[in-house]
Design a protein around this motif. Structure first.
Motif, PDB file in Angstrom:
ATOM      1  N   GLY A  17      12.308  37.733  45.945  1.00 27.69           N
ATOM      2  CA  GLY A  17      11.190  38.197  46.768  1.00 27.69           C
ATOM      3  C   GLY A  17      10.031  37.229  46.708  1.00 27.69           C
ATOM      4  N   GLN A 210       9.953  43.963  53.736  1.00 25.62           N
ATOM      5  CA  GLN A 210       9.198  43.423  52.603  1.00 25.62           C
ATOM      6  C   GLN A 210       8.091  42.490  53.079  1.00 25.62           C
ATOM      7  N   ARG A 213       5.229  44.399  54.796  1.00 18.87           N
ATOM      8  CA  ARG A 213       4.375  45.082  53.827  1.00 18.87           C
ATOM      9  C   ARG A 213       3.407  44.093  53.186  1.00 18.87           C
ATOM     10  N   TYR A 214       3.909  42.904  52.897  1.00 17.23           N
ATOM     11  CA  TYR A 214       3.054  41.879  52.303  1.00 17.23           C
ATOM     12  C   TYR A 214       1.968  41.439  53.284  1.00 17.23           C
ATOM     13  N   ALA A 221       2.108  46.033  47.303  1.00 17.51           N
ATOM     14  CA  ALA A 221       3.091  45.016  47.678  1.00 17.51           C
ATOM     15  C   ALA A 221       2.788  43.676  47.021  1.00 17.51           C
ATOM     16  N   LYS A 258      10.366  46.053  41.610  1.00 16.93           N
ATOM     17  CA  LYS A 258      11.052  45.798  42.883  1.00 16.93           C
ATOM     18  C   LYS A 258      10.938  47.003  43.803  1.00 16.93           C
ATOM     19  N   MET A 261       7.576  46.794  45.297  1.00 17.67           N
ATOM     20  CA  MET A 261       7.505  45.737  46.294  1.00 17.67           C
ATOM     21  C   MET A 261       8.141  46.171  47.612  1.00 17.67           C
ATOM     22  N   ASN A 262       9.296  46.826  47.525  1.00 19.94           N
ATOM     23  CA  ASN A 262      10.032  47.247  48.719  1.00 19.94           C
ATOM     24  C   ASN A 262      10.753  48.555  48.427  1.00 19.94           C
ATOM     25  N   ALA A 265      14.521  49.014  49.074  1.00 23.82           N
ATOM     26  CA  ALA A 265      15.516  48.214  48.364  1.00 23.82           C
ATOM     27  C   ALA A 265      16.437  49.061  47.491  1.00 23.82           C
TER      28      ALA A 265
END
Length: 355
Positions: A17, A210, A213-214, A221, A258, A261-262, A265
């Motif tokens: 990522g 992902q 979101r960033y 994120a 993780k 972050m997403n 996932a």
């Protein structure tokens, strides 16, 4: 002339990522990974007729292309044809492809196959390309020529092999091989369980989510990506010191990061498998690749490893044996009619070099 290639698949322990644009260019990424004895294979043999015949066992495709259509990279086998286009291969050849893991497994099989194809054409046409050049060329073919979304770690893992801490920035990629004691590698294998979740999923939608979101600066994120970088360096430190229980607990921290972050996932079915493993004695684990399916890696107390494996199988997973390997992509000639490969033409060399 017959040429064969095999490129090892990889397990990414942490940092996936952070090797994806635009985070990579803005903050720099870092990934800890190791190659295993599962491979992507490619073979090439000459044929008297013009054109290219490609057989892929993974996609159950057997296709033939004339010289006027092989370089069109739309439709089936687009990745293979994009590699052929870069090398401007216009001779009559048969290509045979297969892999020990299906696409969407989380073991980097698609990028590894791209590296295998680059190595195959490099060997056949007699080009000199170093490991960095092979990895970068495979990355460019996937991400730029074809526009396939994803990170940068898999190409370098397949090209170099072994345990590596790979650093990414806008300016360069640096592969740092880890000098691990042999007993640490064997002991790590003894504690790990690799489990197929029973489902594969293309990673592109997950990576798109992902990245969005960033870009939208959604809550957690960016912080999660920073945390994954920090955990990657801690895991590397634990490995080189042989502190494997600490490594296993860090895997759990990375699993949680993780998810932050997403969230897509780790779907409910995989979360359930992970809970089963933890309740049976796993200290930590990792959903490999972009997530959504594929393989789950668990670190266990060796006295409970059999219990974790049994519980995962009863919950619908499939435990798979593996070993770490210290080599990257390998190629060889099976037969040479003239004793040495032909030189590559200047035109093809110009196309093949990474830009």
């Amino acid at each position: 002339m017959i040429v064969r290639v095999k490129a090892p698949l990889r397990i990414s322990f942490c940092g996936g990522g952070t090797d994806v644009s635009p985070y990579l260019e803005q903050h720099g990424g870092v990934v800890l990974s190791a190659t295993i004895n599962k491979y992507a294979y490619a073979s090439l043999s000459e044929r008297p007729e013009d054109g290219v015949a490609i057989q892929s066992l993974d996609y159950d495709v057997d296709a033939r292309y004339g010289v006027d259509e092989v370089f069109r990279t739309d439709g089936e086998l687009s990745l293979v044809r994009a590699v052929l286009k870069r090398f401007q291969l216009d001779r009559g050849v048969d290509i045979f492809l297969h892999s020990d893991a299906p696409p969407g497994s989380g073991l980097g099989s698609s990028s590894t196959m791209c590296v295998a194809m680059v190595a195959l054409l490099k060997k056949y046409l007699g080009i000199h390309l170093g490991k960095y050049e092979m990895a970068e060329l495979a990355y460019e073919i996937e991400r730029r020529d074809l526009g396939i979304k994803g990170g940068k770690q898999d190409q370098y893992a397949a090209a170099f092999g072994g345990f590596n801490l790979i650093e990414f920035s806008a300016a360069q990629t640096v592969v740092n091989p880890l000098r691990l004691e042999d007993y640490v590698v064997r002991e790590l294998e003894y504690h790990l369980v690799l489990c197929f979740t029973g489902r594969t999923r293309p990673s592109e939608g997950l990576i798109d989510y992902q990245v969005e979101r960033y870009k939208r600066a959604e809550a957690g994120a960016l912080e999660a990506l920073h945390e994954l970088k920090r955990l990657t360096l801690e895991m590397k430190d634990a490995l080189v010191r042989g502190e494997l229980d600490r490594f296993g607990r860090l895997l759990h921290d990375a699993f949680l990061a993780k998810q932050q972050m997403n969230p897509r996932a780790v779907p409910d079915e995989i979360n359930q498998l992970y809970r089963v493993a933890r309740e049976s004695g796993a200290l930590g684990g990792k959903i490999l690749g972009a997530g959504g399916g594929g393989y789950l890696l668990l670190f266990c107390d060796f006295r409970k490893k059999h219990l974790v494996s049994r519980a995962l199988e009863q919950a619908g997973g499939k435990v798979v044996d593996f070993e770490f390997v210290d080599h990257g992509v390998q190629s060889w000639f099976l037969k040479l009619d003239q004793g040495r490969p032909p030189d590559m033409t200047p035109r093809a060399l110009r196309y093949a070099r990474p830009r």
